[in-house]
Motif scaffolding. Sequence first.
Motif, PDB file in Angstrom:
ATOM      1  N   PHE A  59       0.832  -1.203   0.000  1.00  0.00           N
ATOM      2  CA  PHE A  59       0.000   0.000   0.000  1.00  0.00           C
ATOM      3  C   PHE A  59       0.864   1.250   0.000  1.00  0.00           C
ATOM      4  O   PHE A  59       2.010   1.242   0.459  1.00  0.00           O
ATOM      5  N   PHE A  60       0.300   2.317  -0.542  1.00  0.00           N
ATOM      6  CA  PHE A  60       0.958   3.613  -0.482  1.00  0.00           C
ATOM      7  C   PHE A  60       0.636   4.242   0.858  1.00  0.00           C
ATOM      8  O   PHE A  60      -0.498   4.177   1.334  1.00  0.00           O
ATOM      9  N   ILE A  61       1.642   4.852   1.448  1.00  0.00           N
ATOM     10  CA  ILE A  61       1.498   5.445   2.779  1.00  0.00           C
ATOM     11  C   ILE A  61       0.929   6.850   2.652  1.00  0.00           C
ATOM     12  O   ILE A  61       1.530   7.714   1.990  1.00  0.00           O
ATOM     13  N   HIS A  62      -0.211   7.082   3.265  1.00  0.00           N
ATOM     14  CA  HIS A  62      -0.816   8.417   3.393  1.00  0.00           C
ATOM     15  C   HIS A  62      -0.739   9.234   2.111  1.00  0.00           C
ATOM     16  O   HIS A  62      -0.215  10.352   2.105  1.00  0.00           O
TER      17      HIS A  62
ATOM     18  N   LEU B 291      14.914   1.836  -2.970  1.00  0.00           N
ATOM     19  CA  LEU B 291      14.331   0.624  -2.391  1.00  0.00           C
ATOM     20  C   LEU B 291      14.964   0.463  -1.016  1.00  0.00           C
ATOM     21  O   LEU B 291      16.155   0.160  -0.905  1.00  0.00           O
ATOM     22  N   LEU B 292      14.177   0.721   0.011  1.00  0.00           N
ATOM     23  CA  LEU B 292      14.672   0.606   1.382  1.00  0.00           C
ATOM     24  C   LEU B 292      14.215  -0.719   1.959  1.00  0.00           C
ATOM     25  O   LEU B 292      13.015  -1.021   1.938  1.00  0.00           O
ATOM     26  N   VAL B 293      15.158  -1.495   2.450  1.00  0.00           N
ATOM     27  CA  VAL B 293      14.868  -2.819   3.008  1.00  0.00           C
ATOM     28  C   VAL B 293      15.056  -2.764   4.521  1.00  0.00           C
ATOM     29  O   VAL B 293      16.160  -2.512   5.009  1.00  0.00           O
TER      30      VAL B 293
ATOM     31  N   ASP C 157      12.441  -1.345  13.103  1.00  0.00           N
ATOM     32  CA  ASP C 157      11.084  -1.068  13.605  1.00  0.00           C
ATOM     33  C   ASP C 157      10.895   0.420  13.899  1.00  0.00           C
ATOM     34  O   ASP C 157       9.848   0.997  13.561  1.00  0.00           O
ATOM     35  N   ASP C 158      11.898   1.055  14.498  1.00  0.00           N
ATOM     36  CA  ASP C 158      11.817   2.496  14.763  1.00  0.00           C
ATOM     37  C   ASP C 158      11.782   3.291  13.462  1.00  0.00           C
ATOM     38  O   ASP C 158      11.030   4.264  13.336  1.00  0.00           O
ATOM     39  N   GLU C 159      12.577   2.885  12.488  1.00  0.00           N
ATOM     40  CA  GLU C 159      12.609   3.588  11.205  1.00  0.00           C
ATOM     41  C   GLU C 159      11.276   3.453  10.463  1.00  0.00           C
ATOM     42  O   GLU C 159      10.818   4.402   9.821  1.00  0.00           O
TER      43      GLU C 159
ATOM     44  N   LEU D 246       8.893   6.520   9.491  1.00  0.00           N
ATOM     45  CA  LEU D 246       8.410   6.703   8.126  1.00  0.00           C
ATOM     46  C   LEU D 246       6.912   7.004   8.122  1.00  0.00           C
ATOM     47  O   LEU D 246       6.472   7.982   7.520  1.00  0.00           O
ATOM     48  N   PHE D 247       6.142   6.177   8.802  1.00  0.00           N
ATOM     49  CA  PHE D 247       4.689   6.382   8.846  1.00  0.00           C
ATOM     50  C   PHE D 247       4.335   7.706   9.532  1.00  0.00           C
ATOM     51  O   PHE D 247       3.457   8.432   9.071  1.00  0.00           O
TER      52      PHE D 247
END
Length: 190
Positions: free
Chosen positions: A54-57, A141-143, A178-180, A184-185
């Motif tokens: 999904f696209f974020i916001h 592309l962030l993994v 998890d923090d990153e 992001l969100f």
Amino acid sequence: MNKNDLQDKIKNLQDTYYQNNKKNTFFKNKQKYDCAETITQQVNINTLLQNTLFFIHNSNHLFFHYPTFKTFANPNNFETIVHYFINMCFEKLKSYDKILLHVNWKGYTVSSHQRYVGLYTLFINIGRNRNFELENILDRLLVYNPPAMMEQITNLFRPIIAPGIINKIELVDKKNSDDEIQNLFDSLKN
């Protein structure tokens, strides 16, 4: 269905499946596919896809949640998954020039990779047929939560990933992932 309800439903379906089908020590791939198929029979595939990719916001940041994906992806729905991803990207490219892809790879392993080789091949073939070139639309592309065996997995991916994509990959340290993801969100909230 909210995300927590969906995760609970998936967990309950998996638990029921494994109560009725003793977990295999060997030949796990077929059993994992069977369990995934059971989930797609009980939960609408569109609901699963919308909570996985999904696209974020309303941004051009596309998020892929592997922990949910692995619960339902199987050869019977690989084509649906590929078309869903490509359609999302084409639609977003009407408003943006590039896409930033964020992948939460928590739980991805070498055996996971082997289970999805058919999906990757299908993605390449369908992408070519639909003139979809991820390499050209991808900004980065962030993994997140990269596998411990990342070097082995990178070697498995290298032959099927366009060279231009390799240079756009950024690995986020597992301990900070998890923090990153939360940052992001939070940063993209309206």
